[in-house]
Enzyme design. Structure first.
Site, PDB file in Angstrom:
ATOM      1  N   HIS A 434       0.843  -1.205   0.000  1.00 35.88           N
ATOM      2  CA  HIS A 434       0.000   0.000   0.000  1.00 35.88           C
ATOM      3  C   HIS A 434       0.880   1.258   0.000  1.00 35.88           C
ATOM      4  CE1 HIS A 434      -3.776   2.209   1.148  1.00 35.88           C
ATOM      5  NE2 HIS A 434      -2.869   3.081   1.551  1.00 35.88           N
ATOM      6  N   GLU A 435       1.839   1.326   0.907  1.00 39.60           N
ATOM      7  CA  GLU A 435       2.694   2.506   0.980  1.00 39.60           C
ATOM      8  C   GLU A 435       3.640   2.584  -0.212  1.00 39.60           C
ATOM      9  OE1 GLU A 435       2.043   4.741   3.025  1.00 39.60           O
ATOM     10  OE2 GLU A 435       0.647   3.573   4.253  1.00 39.60           O
ATOM     11  N   HIS A 438       1.800   4.426  -2.988  1.00 32.83           N
ATOM     12  CA  HIS A 438       1.849   5.882  -2.803  1.00 32.83           C
ATOM     13  C   HIS A 438       3.217   6.429  -3.180  1.00 32.83           C
ATOM     14  CE1 HIS A 438      -2.069   6.311  -1.032  1.00 32.83           C
ATOM     15  NE2 HIS A 438      -1.792   5.542   0.020  1.00 32.83           N
ATOM     16  N   ASP A 511      -7.882   7.925   2.140  1.00 35.69           N
ATOM     17  CA  ASP A 511      -7.375   8.346   0.827  1.00 35.69           C
ATOM     18  C   ASP A 511      -8.521   8.643  -0.130  1.00 35.69           C
ATOM     19  OD1 ASP A 511      -4.769   7.948   1.747  1.00 35.69           O
ATOM     20  OD2 ASP A 511      -4.779   5.849   1.142  1.00 35.69           O
TER      21      ASP A 511
END
Length: 627
Positions: A434-435, A438, A511
């Site tokens: 997930h990170e 980003h 988000d």
């Protein structure tokens, strides 16, 4: 009444009261006897001729008393009897010849003086206590003229006056506000040398309004003005005027300006003036609201029939939009100075002020810290360096290091790291991808800035990880391209989850919310949609709720336009999502590398992250050469 005199009077009153209680106790104490000696022992001693004298002290209500006996040997005893007649009977049965002397004392009678003395003393003490309360002997710290501590006088001002010796701030303590200091320096110059302005027919501004976000230094700038001018400085909060009693606020305003006239030239500083100067007619109380009476009196004092020469009013607020127009006009607040967030240069100057008394290591670069703290106000920077000093002291370091600053920056930005929290391996992998999603978009998109830090360590705000960008500069405006890229970055985590796990989680809820708000603002607020056009459809709901103008929210456009707005927001979101998915799909190898590195180290910095892209380019070059 002077505070020292009140303290001395209270001390002597306390001593007098304690002494009086001791006298009363000595006068009225009940005489008690030794309980080990009983009437039976007395009867036995009488029968054996051991007793030579008996003294009987009677009680005033019932025939009880204390008996003192003297032996033939000279010893003495005493005991308590419930009926003194019993003693007579015992002695008379034995003492037929009168060998035992019997002395019967009369019932003790109290004089009228001691009867009325407690009442008189009680009344005197009550009167003295009331006088002390009315004169301000009990309460908070005394303000100007002792008005701050007067408990019984609600109409007196609660302003606190600072003399020249109490003012420790000057313009040297205010950094990052050079233009603002130049504007207010004229006030200082007028207070120091007013004659040169008067000779030219100039009138000094009666009021100066500082407006700006919280923590930008409005209050500090007002303190610096007073410190530079060297004049009395009255400080009070807007909420200190308003009370539950009708008319108290207006009375306090009158008293404040009366005190200021006696100490002119002086400065009155009203912090958070929006608490008392809100637009009239906006509350549920209508025109009879206590707050509005206070505002009316403030308007009269600032520019009415009364003269307040030599009094300058400085006020601060971060909600200038809700202030009453009457108080904003020239003649009351002649100048309105915007105290905004500092730029890179201003942040560096502020940091220099806040590290004056701090020991820094050689690896700390204030310019770099200033560049990485875009959007920080002066209070935020002070808090950052204070947290860094606390971190260094906690680790027994004699200097503040860059590691301390970085930890504090993370703590203030996303919350403290929770390394002790047990996270299942599956959730760690999801968070890592997930990170990474980003981070890849932050790196590849041109308008959102490079990546400073990527972490999968849970933080104090409930998130499983975070990606922190590094702004290159302070942007005054947002462009359409940047806002679209912000939306794309917001969806990077959800896209990575979908591509790798073929499933999605709730971790992207914030988000999605942020992306939706940005897209909607582009359509209805900034006119960035060709289909909707250059029309503002935003409903200023915050103003309506805050001012109490309307209990519901009105909408200024039709249902057809609402449908068009929703479709346009959906189009923007879908296009950004598709473009972000394409970019991450093309860099799927880097996504795996970044996630694996995060699983190994838990936190990676900019150089480590950017090396993944350089390694990928090297691998592609080698593949081309081999082909």
């Amino acid at each position: 009444m002077d505070k020292n005199i009140r303290r001395g009077l209270g001390f002597y009153l306390l001593l007098f009261f304690i002494g009086f209680c001791i006298v009363l106790w000595l006068q009225n104490r009940t005489q008690t006897a030794d309980t080990s000696y009983t009437i039976d022992d007395f009867q036995r001693d009488v029968q054996e001729d051991f007793v030579s004298e008996v003294k009987i002290y009677q009680n005033s209500e019932i025939p009880t008393g204390v008996v003192y006996i003297t032996y033939t040997t000279g010893d003495e005893k005493e005991f308590y009897v419930s009926d003194v007649n019993t003693v007579f009977d015992i002695v008379m049965d034995k003492d037929k010849t009168g060998r035992i002397d019997i002395i019967l004392y009369d019932v003790p009678r109290q004089s009228a003086f001691w009867t009325w003395m407690p009442v008189i003393v009680g009344v005197v003490l009550l009167v003295v206590l009331v006088v002390i309360l009315m004169s301000g002997g009990v309460g908070g710290s005394a303000g100007s003229g002792g008005s701050g501590g007067r408990v019984m006088n609600f109409g007196r001002s609660r302003a606190r006056m600072l003399n020249e010796k109490d003012q420790k701030y000057t313009f040297d303590d205010v950094a990052g506000l050079e233009e603002e200091k130049e504007e207010v320096y004229e006030l200082v110059d007028f207070l120091k040398t007013p004659q040169k302005y008067i000779d030219l027919g100039a009138r000094i501004p009666k009021g100066v309004l500082f407006e700006g976000p919280p923590g930008t230094g409005k209050t500090l700038l007002a303190k610096a003005v007073a410190g530079e001018a060297g004049v009395p400085f009255f400080t009070i909060s807007g909420s200190d005027f308003v009370e539950m009693f009708v008319g108290v606020g207006a009375s306090r305003v009158r008293d404040l300006f009366a005190e200021a006239k006696h100490n002119s030239p002086c400065i009155i500083f009203i912090d958070e003036i929006d608490a008392v100067a809100r637009k009239r007619g906006s509350g549920l109380g209508g025109g009879h609201d206590e707050r509005e009476q206070t505002l009316n009196q403030l308007l009269v004092e600032m520019d009415g029939f009364g003269t307040n020469e030599g009094i300058i009013v400085i006020a601060a607020t971060n909600r200038v939009d809700i202030l009453d127009p009457a108080i904003l006009r020239p003649g009351r607040f002649d100048r309105k100075i915007m105290v905004g967030r500092p730029d890179v240069k201003g942040r560096e100057e502020i940091l220099k002020v806040h590290v004056r008394n701090k020991k820094l290591a050689e690896d700390i670069d204030l310019h770099e810290i200033a560049r990485t703290t875009a959007g920080f106000a002066g209070a935020d920077l002070e808090n950052l360096m204070n947290e860094s000093a606390i971190s260094a002291a906690k680790n027994n370091r004699p200097y503040i290091t860059r590691e301390d600053v970085d930890k504090s920056f993370i703590k203030l930005g996303v919350g403290g790291e929770k390394r002790s929290r047990l996270v299942p391996e599956k959730e760690r992998r999801i968070t890592a991808y997930h990170e990474s999603g980003h981070a890849i978009l932050f790196h590849l998109l041109s308008e959102v800035g490079p990546v400073r830090l990527v972490s999968i360590i849970p933080n104090g705000r409930g998130a499983g990880g975070y990606t922190m960008p590094l702004p290159e500069n302070d942007n005054v405006f947002n462009t359409k391209k940047k806002m679209l890229q912000d939306i794309m970055v917001s969806y990077g985590g959800r896209i990575a989850e979908e591509l790798i796990f073929e499933d999605i989680t709730t971790g992207a809820s914030s988000d999605i919310k942020q992306a939706t708000e940005t897209a909607r603002a582009m359509v209805i607020k900034y006119g960035m949609s060709e289909k909707v056009g250059l029309i503002n459809y935003e409903v200023d709901s915050n103003e309506e709720v805050f001012l109490g103008r309307d209990l519901g929210h009105s909408r200024t456009y039709s249902e057809k336009m609402a449908t068009a707005i929703d479709k346009e927001v959906r189009r923007i979101v879908d296009e950004c999502y598709a473009e972000a998915k394409r970019i991450i799909t093309e860099n799927i190898d880097i996504l795996h590398k970044c996630a694996n590195l995060l699983l190994e180290k838990e936190r990676i910095e900019r150089t480590e992250f950017e090396s993944l892209f350089s390694d990928n380019l090297t691998d592609e070059t080698k593949t081309d050469d081999e082909i």
